[in-house]
Design a protein around this motif. Structure first.
Motif, PDB file in Angstrom:
ATOM      1  N   UNK A 302       0.819  -1.214   0.000  1.00 23.89           N
ATOM      2  CA  UNK A 302       0.000   0.000   0.000  1.00 23.89           C
ATOM      3  C   UNK A 302       0.851   1.261   0.000  1.00 23.89           C
ATOM      4  N   UNK A 303       0.300   2.325  -0.588  1.00 26.04           N
ATOM      5  CA  UNK A 303       0.905   3.658  -0.582  1.00 26.04           C
ATOM      6  C   UNK A 303      -0.112   4.666  -0.069  1.00 26.04           C
ATOM      7  N   UNK A 304       0.278   5.501   0.889  1.00 27.84           N
ATOM      8  CA  UNK A 304      -0.562   6.612   1.324  1.00 27.84           C
ATOM      9  C   UNK A 304       0.298   7.862   1.454  1.00 27.84           C
ATOM     10  N   UNK A 305      -0.320   9.002   1.232  1.00 35.27           N
ATOM     11  CA  UNK A 305       0.374  10.291   1.300  1.00 35.27           C
ATOM     12  C   UNK A 305      -0.234  11.119   2.420  1.00 35.27           C
ATOM     13  N   UNK A 306       0.621  11.726   3.231  1.00 36.93           N
ATOM     14  CA  UNK A 306       0.133  12.564   4.325  1.00 36.93           C
ATOM     15  C   UNK A 306      -0.604  13.780   3.770  1.00 36.93           C
ATOM     16  N   UNK A 307      -1.661  14.246   4.464  1.00 38.99           N
ATOM     17  CA  UNK A 307      -2.397  15.420   3.980  1.00 38.99           C
ATOM     18  C   UNK A 307      -1.537  16.658   3.775  1.00 38.99           C
ATOM     19  N   UNK A 308      -0.400  16.753   4.502  1.00 37.95           N
ATOM     20  CA  UNK A 308       0.449  17.935   4.314  1.00 37.95           C
ATOM     21  C   UNK A 308       1.336  17.834   3.083  1.00 37.95           C
ATOM     22  N   UNK A 309       1.343  16.680   2.418  1.00 35.96           N
ATOM     23  CA  UNK A 309       2.103  16.518   1.187  1.00 35.96           C
ATOM     24  C   UNK A 309       3.590  16.366   1.359  1.00 35.96           C
ATOM     25  N   UNK A 310       4.058  16.266   2.605  1.00 36.67           N
ATOM     26  CA  UNK A 310       5.498  16.202   2.847  1.00 36.67           C
ATOM     27  C   UNK A 310       6.004  14.808   3.191  1.00 36.67           C
ATOM     28  N   UNK A 311       5.094  13.830   3.309  1.00 42.83           N
ATOM     29  CA  UNK A 311       5.502  12.481   3.700  1.00 42.83           C
ATOM     30  C   UNK A 311       4.698  11.441   2.918  1.00 42.83           C
ATOM     31  N   UNK A 312       5.377  10.361   2.499  1.00 38.19           N
ATOM     32  CA  UNK A 312       4.742   9.241   1.815  1.00 38.19           C
ATOM     33  C   UNK A 312       5.067   7.965   2.589  1.00 38.19           C
ATOM     34  N   UNK A 313       4.048   7.112   2.777  1.00 37.20           N
ATOM     35  CA  UNK A 313       4.206   5.861   3.523  1.00 37.20           C
ATOM     36  C   UNK A 313       3.920   4.681   2.593  1.00 37.20           C
ATOM     37  N   UNK A 314       4.741   3.628   2.696  1.00 38.73           N
ATOM     38  CA  UNK A 314       4.563   2.420   1.892  1.00 38.73           C
ATOM     39  C   UNK A 314       4.689   1.208   2.803  1.00 38.73           C
ATOM     40  N   UNK A 315       3.731   0.270   2.725  1.00 40.44           N
ATOM     41  CA  UNK A 315       3.844  -0.951   3.520  1.00 40.44           C
ATOM     42  C   UNK A 315       4.622  -2.002   2.744  1.00 40.44           C
ATOM     43  N   UNK A 316       5.676  -2.515   3.385  1.00 43.17           N
ATOM     44  CA  UNK A 316       6.455  -3.622   2.843  1.00 43.17           C
ATOM     45  C   UNK A 316       5.844  -4.902   3.399  1.00 43.17           C
ATOM     46  N   UNK A 317       4.987  -5.503   2.610  1.00 42.55           N
ATOM     47  CA  UNK A 317       4.076  -6.535   3.095  1.00 42.55           C
ATOM     48  C   UNK A 317       4.787  -7.731   3.721  1.00 42.55           C
ATOM     49  N   UNK A 318       5.708  -8.349   3.019  1.00 40.28           N
ATOM     50  CA  UNK A 318       6.364  -9.533   3.565  1.00 40.28           C
ATOM     51  C   UNK A 318       7.677  -9.214   4.268  1.00 40.28           C
ATOM     52  N   UNK A 319       8.091  -7.991   4.241  1.00 39.72           N
ATOM     53  CA  UNK A 319       9.222  -7.513   5.037  1.00 39.72           C
ATOM     54  C   UNK A 319       8.735  -7.091   6.425  1.00 39.72           C
ATOM     55  N   UNK A 320       7.413  -6.949   6.533  1.00 41.01           N
ATOM     56  CA  UNK A 320       6.731  -6.577   7.793  1.00 41.01           C
ATOM     57  C   UNK A 320       7.211  -5.250   8.344  1.00 41.01           C
ATOM     58  N   UNK A 321       7.404  -4.291   7.428  1.00 38.64           N
ATOM     59  CA  UNK A 321       7.807  -2.944   7.832  1.00 38.64           C
ATOM     60  C   UNK A 321       6.989  -1.910   7.073  1.00 38.64           C
ATOM     61  N   UNK A 322       7.089  -0.679   7.534  1.00 41.03           N
ATOM     62  CA  UNK A 322       6.514   0.465   6.838  1.00 41.03           C
ATOM     63  C   UNK A 322       7.650   1.409   6.477  1.00 41.03           C
ATOM     64  N   UNK A 323       7.777   1.712   5.202  1.00 40.39           N
ATOM     65  CA  UNK A 323       8.795   2.653   4.740  1.00 40.39           C
ATOM     66  C   UNK A 323       8.219   4.064   4.773  1.00 40.39           C
ATOM     67  N   UNK A 324       8.975   4.983   5.344  1.00 35.13           N
ATOM     68  CA  UNK A 324       8.550   6.384   5.458  1.00 35.13           C
ATOM     69  C   UNK A 324       9.507   7.245   4.634  1.00 35.13           C
ATOM     70  N   UNK A 325       8.942   8.058   3.733  1.00 33.73           N
ATOM     71  CA  UNK A 325       9.745   8.908   2.865  1.00 33.73           C
ATOM     72  C   UNK A 325       9.386  10.378   3.074  1.00 33.73           C
ATOM     73  N   UNK A 326      10.392  11.234   3.077  1.00 35.70           N
ATOM     74  CA  UNK A 326      10.143  12.666   2.968  1.00 35.70           C
ATOM     75  C   UNK A 326       9.868  12.959   1.500  1.00 35.70           C
ATOM     76  N   UNK A 327       8.864  13.794   1.256  1.00 38.55           N
ATOM     77  CA  UNK A 327       8.501  14.158  -0.115  1.00 38.55           C
ATOM     78  C   UNK A 327       8.724  15.646  -0.326  1.00 38.55           C
TER      79      UNK A 327
END
Length: 402
Positions: A302-327
């Protein structure tokens, strides 16, 4: 304000047409400052699930959430349903739609869309009607911003379909159907098409279908008056070969689109031309920590974007982590910030609440969902210690009560 796709309250304030770009920029800035005030504090949280005898799930579940205190209640059964994996809430907040098992017009079991009425007092769902899709293996459902058009993505059949939504929330028989054709670079996973999701543009003029089997995002024009879709020109955008595009999210500014590639463990950033409905690749970045890049057996979800537009989140399904990116809101480019444990096995879906202060990760294999606090300055996640039980949890959707 344009909150994440998993949030109901996605007010369409930024139509990207000539003469409206100044208003669009002002709306974006205002949204970043006033998200909490607009969204309210009390929510229903619906969970879509995979139902089988092993996990014990019976259908769609519902919990209550308070964004001021961070209190998430234990979910209860909202409606019995067969494999209501992904959910979509109608803009009116009166109806909810699920893809999964349905009974066709001739009384046979099929895959398709179920429409439910929402009782806000209890969170319970009442079945309105169902409609079958001509494709096999429905895996994703979306509702457009007018509340008049619903779409289904059929993973098994490699196709998408659309349905008209009536005033009473019921869905029509399938009014348009598109069978995708072709193959991708991986002969095992991409021997044929595998449509995985459909999402609508901020101005509601276009629908974008990620097809894992083709390494393409197919583009359609929308007609809410009839519930129909028609192919766009350009008809698609390409993602990296063998990547397997799965889900998609728009930046709040409407200028960028983010696609997570399930097989490639990567995120592709596109520039978006709102007039043509066209996507142009800007960059593709890994969603894994550097030490795990190149390893096999992982997939994104999954991919979701924060309402402020400065952060993007991606779920690494079988890695069992969430990747957080500055945008970078000016360029759309991503910089890794954090890889945090999802606190459960196979985070199939992640969803930000409308205030942007919290994130819920649904764990398909653990049968749980975990609540994370979002740092409002950095966007980084911290597990709150709060975890609820949701058998076979696949999808999370918020519905604002205030």
């Amino acid at each position: 304000m344009q909150p994440p796709q998993c949030v109901l309250d996605h007010a369409a304030t930024r139509r990207q047409h000539p003469g409206t770009m100044i208003r669009s920029s002002l709306a974006f800035a205002f949204a970043a400052l006033t998200t909490t005030a607009i969204a309210g504090e009390n929510f229903l949280v619906y969970f879509g699930t995979n139902t089988n005898a092993k996990n014990g799930s019976k259908g769609v579940y519902v919990a209550r959430f308070n964004s001021a205190s961070g209190e998430l209640t234990q979910p209860k059964l909202a409606a019995e349903a067969g494999n209501p994996g992904f959910l979509a809430v109608h803009p009116s907040k009166k109806f909810l739609y699920a893809c999964g098992d349905v009974t066709s017009a001739d009384g046979k079991k099929a895959g398709g869309i179920s429409a439910f009425g929402i009782d806000k007092a209890t969170g319970k769902l009442a079945l309105i009607n169902q409609a079958a899709t001509a494709g096999a293996g429905p895996c994703h459902v979306s509702v457009d911003k007018t509340g008049k058009l619903a779409t289904i993505a059929n993973y098994g059949g490699g196709s998408i379909g659309s349905f008209a939504i009536k005033e009473d929330g019921s869905v029509s028989p399938e009014v348009s159907f598109f069978q995708h054709e072709g193959s991708g670079a991986d002969p095992k996973r991409q021997a044929g098409p595998h449509a995985h999701s459909v999402n609508f543009s901020p101005d509601n003029r276009f629908a974008f279908a990620c097809d894992l089997g083709l390494d393409k995002v197919l583009i359609y024009k929308t007609d809410p008056a009839t519930g129909r879709l028609t192919p766009n020109d350009p008809p698609f955008a390409k993602t990296p070969p063998g990547g397997g595009p799965r889900h998609l999210a728009f930046h709040p500014s409407g200028k960028f689109v983010f696609v997570n590639n399930e097989m490639g463990m990567s995120e592709t950033v596109f520039a978006y031309d709102a007039e043509k409905g066209a996507l142009t690749e800007i960059e593709t970045v890994s969603t894994l920590p550097e030490a795990d890049r190149g390893k096999k057996g992982f997939s994104t979800a999954e991919t979701v974007v924060h309402p402020n537009g400065r952060v993007v989140y991606v779920s690494n399904r079988t890695h069992d982590t969430i990747a957080v990116f500055a945008c970078d809101p000016a360029t759309g480019k991503l910089t890794p910030l954090q890889h945090v444990s999802a606190e459960g096995e196979v985070p199939r879906n992640i969803c930000l609440d409308p205030t942007g202060k919290w994130l819920i990760a649904a764990h398909q294999n653990s049968g749980t969902a975990a609540l994370f606090k979002v740092d409002q300055d950095s966007g980084k996640l911290t597990f709150t210690g709060s975890k609820v039980n949701v058998p076979g949890s696949i999808c999370v959707r918020f519905l604002a009560l205030d």
